[in-house]
Design a protein around this motif. Structure first.
Motif, mmCIF file in Angstrom:
data_model
loop_
_atom_site.group_PDB
_atom_site.id
_atom_site.type_symbol
_atom_site.label_atom_id
_atom_site.label_comp_id
_atom_site.label_asym_id
_atom_site.label_seq_id
_atom_site.Cartn_x
_atom_site.Cartn_y
_atom_site.Cartn_z
ATOM 1 N N VAL A 154 54.277 72.911 34.852
ATOM 2 C CA VAL A 154 54.953 71.997 33.933
ATOM 3 C C VAL A 154 56.465 72.235 33.959
ATOM 4 C CG1 VAL A 154 55.154 71.246 31.534
ATOM 5 C CG2 VAL A 154 52.915 71.841 32.459
ATOM 6 N N ILE A 155 56.886 73.472 34.133
ATOM 7 C CA ILE A 155 58.321 73.753 34.177
ATOM 8 C C ILE A 155 58.975 73.037 35.358
ATOM 9 C CG2 ILE A 155 58.018 75.888 35.504
ATOM 10 C CD1 ILE A 155 60.659 75.194 32.773
ATOM 11 N N ASP A 156 58.261 72.900 36.474
ATOM 12 C CA ASP A 156 58.786 72.132 37.612
ATOM 13 C C ASP A 156 59.035 70.680 37.211
ATOM 14 O OD1 ASP A 156 58.212 74.470 39.002
ATOM 15 O OD2 ASP A 156 56.336 73.690 39.824
ATOM 16 N N VAL A 157 58.093 70.143 36.443
ATOM 17 C CA VAL A 157 58.201 68.754 35.998
ATOM 18 C C VAL A 157 59.415 68.570 35.093
ATOM 19 C CG1 VAL A 157 57.078 66.977 34.605
ATOM 20 C CG2 VAL A 157 55.732 68.333 36.229
ATOM 21 N N LEU A 158 59.582 69.466 34.143
ATOM 22 C CA LEU A 158 60.692 69.338 33.196
ATOM 23 C C LEU A 158 62.037 69.430 33.907
ATOM 24 C CD1 LEU A 158 59.307 71.493 30.234
ATOM 25 C CD2 LEU A 158 59.224 69.010 30.530
ATOM 26 N N VAL A 159 62.136 70.322 34.875
ATOM 27 C CA VAL A 159 63.383 70.426 35.636
ATOM 28 C C VAL A 159 63.595 69.160 36.469
ATOM 29 C CG1 VAL A 159 64.597 71.722 37.429
ATOM 30 C CG2 VAL A 159 63.323 72.934 35.655
ATOM 31 N N GLY A 160 62.527 68.609 37.032
ATOM 32 C CA GLY A 160 62.647 67.353 37.776
ATOM 33 C C GLY A 160 63.156 66.225 36.900
ATOM 34 N N TRP A 161 62.667 66.148 35.671
ATOM 35 C CA TRP A 161 63.158 65.125 34.746
ATOM 36 C C TRP A 161 64.634 65.346 34.425
ATOM 37 C CZ3 TRP A 161 58.592 64.909 30.680
ATOM 38 C CH2 TRP A 161 57.481 64.311 31.300
ATOM 39 N N ALA A 162 65.027 66.608 34.275
ATOM 40 C CA ALA A 162 66.443 66.895 34.018
ATOM 41 C C ALA A 162 67.308 66.441 35.191
ATOM 42 C CB ALA A 162 66.632 68.388 33.759
ATOM 43 N N TYR A 163 66.800 66.585 36.407
ATOM 44 C CA TYR A 163 67.550 66.143 37.580
ATOM 45 C C TYR A 163 67.720 64.624 37.584
ATOM 46 C CZ TYR A 163 67.868 70.574 40.119
ATOM 47 O OH TYR A 163 68.202 71.847 40.518
ATOM 48 N N VAL A 164 66.740 63.902 37.066
ATOM 49 C CA VAL A 164 66.875 62.445 36.959
ATOM 50 C C VAL A 164 68.045 62.099 36.040
ATOM 51 C CG1 VAL A 164 65.764 60.330 36.156
ATOM 52 C CG2 VAL A 164 64.450 62.010 37.450
ATOM 53 N N GLY A 165 68.088 62.745 34.877
ATOM 54 C CA GLY A 165 69.208 62.513 33.975
ATOM 55 C C GLY A 165 70.538 62.862 34.611
ATOM 56 N N LEU A 166 70.563 63.957 35.369
ATOM 57 C CA LEU A 166 71.792 64.364 36.053
ATOM 58 C C LEU A 166 72.214 63.327 37.085
ATOM 59 C CD1 LEU A 166 73.856 66.706 36.386
ATOM 60 C CD2 LEU A 166 72.369 67.584 38.212
ATOM 61 N N ALA A 167 71.246 62.765 37.807
ATOM 62 C CA ALA A 167 71.565 61.757 38.824
ATOM 63 C C ALA A 167 72.206 60.529 38.189
ATOM 64 C CB ALA A 167 70.300 61.366 39.591
ATOM 65 N N PHE A 168 71.627 60.045 37.103
ATOM 66 C CA PHE A 168 72.199 58.872 36.441
ATOM 67 C C PHE A 168 73.575 59.187 35.860
ATOM 68 C CE2 PHE A 168 67.889 57.261 36.661
ATOM 69 C CZ PHE A 168 68.086 55.892 36.800
ATOM 70 N N LEU A 169 73.738 60.374 35.305
ATOM 71 C CA LEU A 169 75.015 60.738 34.698
ATOM 72 C C LEU A 169 76.113 60.868 35.747
ATOM 73 C CD1 LEU A 169 76.707 61.677 32.256
ATOM 74 C CD2 LEU A 169 75.886 64.007 32.715
ATOM 75 N N PRO A 188 55.128 58.154 34.732
ATOM 76 C CA PRO A 188 55.534 59.550 34.962
ATOM 77 C C PRO A 188 54.645 60.558 34.243
ATOM 78 C CG PRO A 188 57.152 58.399 33.606
ATOM 79 C CD PRO A 188 56.229 57.360 34.142
ATOM 80 N N LEU A 189 54.056 60.167 33.113
ATOM 81 C CA LEU A 189 53.132 61.079 32.436
ATOM 82 C C LEU A 189 51.851 61.249 33.251
ATOM 83 C CD1 LEU A 189 53.553 59.917 28.724
ATOM 84 C CD2 LEU A 189 54.572 61.906 29.857
ATOM 85 N N ALA A 190 51.368 60.149 33.843
ATOM 86 C CA ALA A 190 50.188 60.239 34.702
ATOM 87 C C ALA A 190 50.481 61.091 35.936
ATOM 88 C CB ALA A 190 49.733 58.841 35.119
ATOM 89 N N MET A 191 51.692 60.959 36.481
ATOM 90 C CA MET A 191 52.069 61.786 37.623
ATOM 91 C C MET A 191 52.126 63.256 37.221
ATOM 92 S SD MET A 191 52.818 61.785 40.864
ATOM 93 C CE MET A 191 53.391 60.148 41.354
ATOM 94 N N THR A 192 52.616 63.526 36.027
ATOM 95 C CA THR A 192 52.671 64.907 35.543
ATOM 96 C C THR A 192 51.272 65.500 35.447
ATOM 97 O OG1 THR A 192 54.712 64.507 34.313
ATOM 98 C CG2 THR A 192 53.351 66.364 33.603
ATOM 99 N N PHE A 193 50.354 64.761 34.826
ATOM 100 C CA PHE A 193 48.976 65.247 34.728
ATOM 101 C C PHE A 193 48.396 65.499 36.117
ATOM 102 C CE2 PHE A 193 44.499 64.122 35.160
ATOM 103 C CZ PHE A 193 43.908 65.073 34.337
ATOM 104 N N THR A 194 48.612 64.557 37.034
ATOM 105 C CA THR A 194 48.065 64.680 38.386
ATOM 106 C C THR A 194 48.554 65.944 39.071
ATOM 107 O OG1 THR A 194 47.815 62.295 38.673
ATOM 108 C CG2 THR A 194 48.071 63.607 40.671
ATOM 109 N N LEU A 195 49.839 66.199 39.006
ATOM 110 C CA LEU A 195 50.417 67.335 39.725
ATOM 111 C C LEU A 195 50.002 68.667 39.116
ATOM 112 C CD1 LEU A 195 53.967 65.846 40.255
ATOM 113 C CD2 LEU A 195 52.183 66.100 41.979
ATOM 114 N N VAL A 196 49.941 68.718 37.795
ATOM 115 C CA VAL A 196 49.549 69.966 37.144
ATOM 116 C C VAL A 196 48.061 70.221 37.347
ATOM 117 C CG1 VAL A 196 49.409 71.171 34.929
ATOM 118 C CG2 VAL A 196 51.425 69.797 35.476
#
Length: 316
Positions: free
Chosen positions: A259-274, A244-252
């Protein structure tokens, strides 16, 4: 399996890499057939039966997100402000995309461009391939994977409609940033594979240009890693988390996301599991068989705390 590999490479060079959900599914299905060629056809047809709804939903998702902007002016400045606030102290006041392209982007293709193109492409197949392996090896985990993945996709799609947001390359085209090149597929040119990104380039042209928030590219990458992390040996964790870090570098770097898009996407992952985890526990508790007798009467010793003591055999 060799025949499948040869056919895949030929299709990749002539048609393009499988970035469309239906096209990717056909290749994955063919791979499972080639790998388990001795299995009866009923097993292979069950794979198609279970996956057709999933692929259909992914296709609908891809099509529907193209209408998410509804002609409205997308959000852009607040994303730029957020990235400058977080990283401007290290980038001279620029967003990370502009800073990275100023330092790394060259007219000629470099090795990191090649790596970025492959990492970007992996978004379209890694989650599907992981789910296919789960279907073959552990059907209950496959179902759990799909529930969380479906929730993640649905959450992202709803956000695209409620908050259409533009990526850095769009902001640059509209004068909000200095020049930003969209370079996510240029790495394949280094090997003369000009047709490798045909489907991806066509998809980028046809897709919704303002579906940047959240970044489901990084969300999918983190989702797959988190799902399998507990079952992996700890020595593999750094390698898995590097994805996921390599994907972050690639997209940015490639101008696709802030980067804010990435951080929100990661938060959505946590929300999905929760959310899905809580839902599964609630459903399991609701369906748990009653531990008492059918008539709802008292249970064993709990019902009669003053039970008769056990009989003592008579002595002669």
């Amino acid at each position: 399996m060799v025949a499948w590999a040869v056919a895949f490479v030929a299709g990749w060079l002539v048609i393009g890499l499988p970035t469309d959900p239906a096209y990717a599914f056909l290749w994955i299905w063919a791979a499972t057939i080639a790998w388990h060629s001795r299995r009866p056809w009923r097993s292979h047809l069950r794979f198609a039966r279970d996956w057709v709804p999933v692929v259909s939903l992914l296709a609908v998702y891809n099509l529907s997100r193209g209408f998410a902007d509804n002609g409205a002016t997308p959000h852009a400045m607040e994303l730029i402000v957020a990235d400058r606030f977080m990283f401007g102290w290290a980038t001279g006041g620029e967003v990370p995309t502009v800073w990275l392209q100023e330092h790394l982007y060259r007219p000629e293709v470099r090795w990191w461009d090649v790596l970025a193109s492959w990492v970007y492409f992996s978004h379209f197949v890694v989650a599907l391939a992981a789910a296919a392996v789960l279907w073959l090896r552990d059907r209950p985990r496959w179902a759990a994977f799909m529930r969380r993945w479906g929730f993640l996709c649905a959450s992202g799609l709803v956000t695209y409609f409620l908050y259409p947001a533009a990526p850095p390359w769009w902001a640059a085209q509209n004068g909000l940033l200095t020049e930003v090149a969209r370079i996510s597929t240029r790495g394949w040119k280094a090997f003369g594979m000009h047709g490798a990104g045909n489907l991806l380039n066509a998809g980028q042209i046809a897709s919704n240009p303002v579906a940047a928030m959240p970044s489901l590219h990084t969300a999918f990458a983190l989702f797959v890693v988190v799902f399998f992390l507990r079952s992996a040996r700890r020595r593999w964790w750094p390698l898995l988390l590097a994805y996921p870090l390599a994907m972050t570098f690639t997209l940015v770097y490639s101008g696709e996301h802030y980067v804010i898009d990435v951080l929100v996407g990661w938060a959505y992952v946590g929300l999905a599991f929760l959310v899905v985890g809580l839902g599964e526990r609630w459903w399991a508790a609701r369906r748990a068989p009653a531990s008492g007798p059918p008539d709802g009467g008292p249970r064993g010793a709990e019902a009669d705390p003053v039970a008769d003591p056990p009989a003592v055999p008579a002595t002669r």
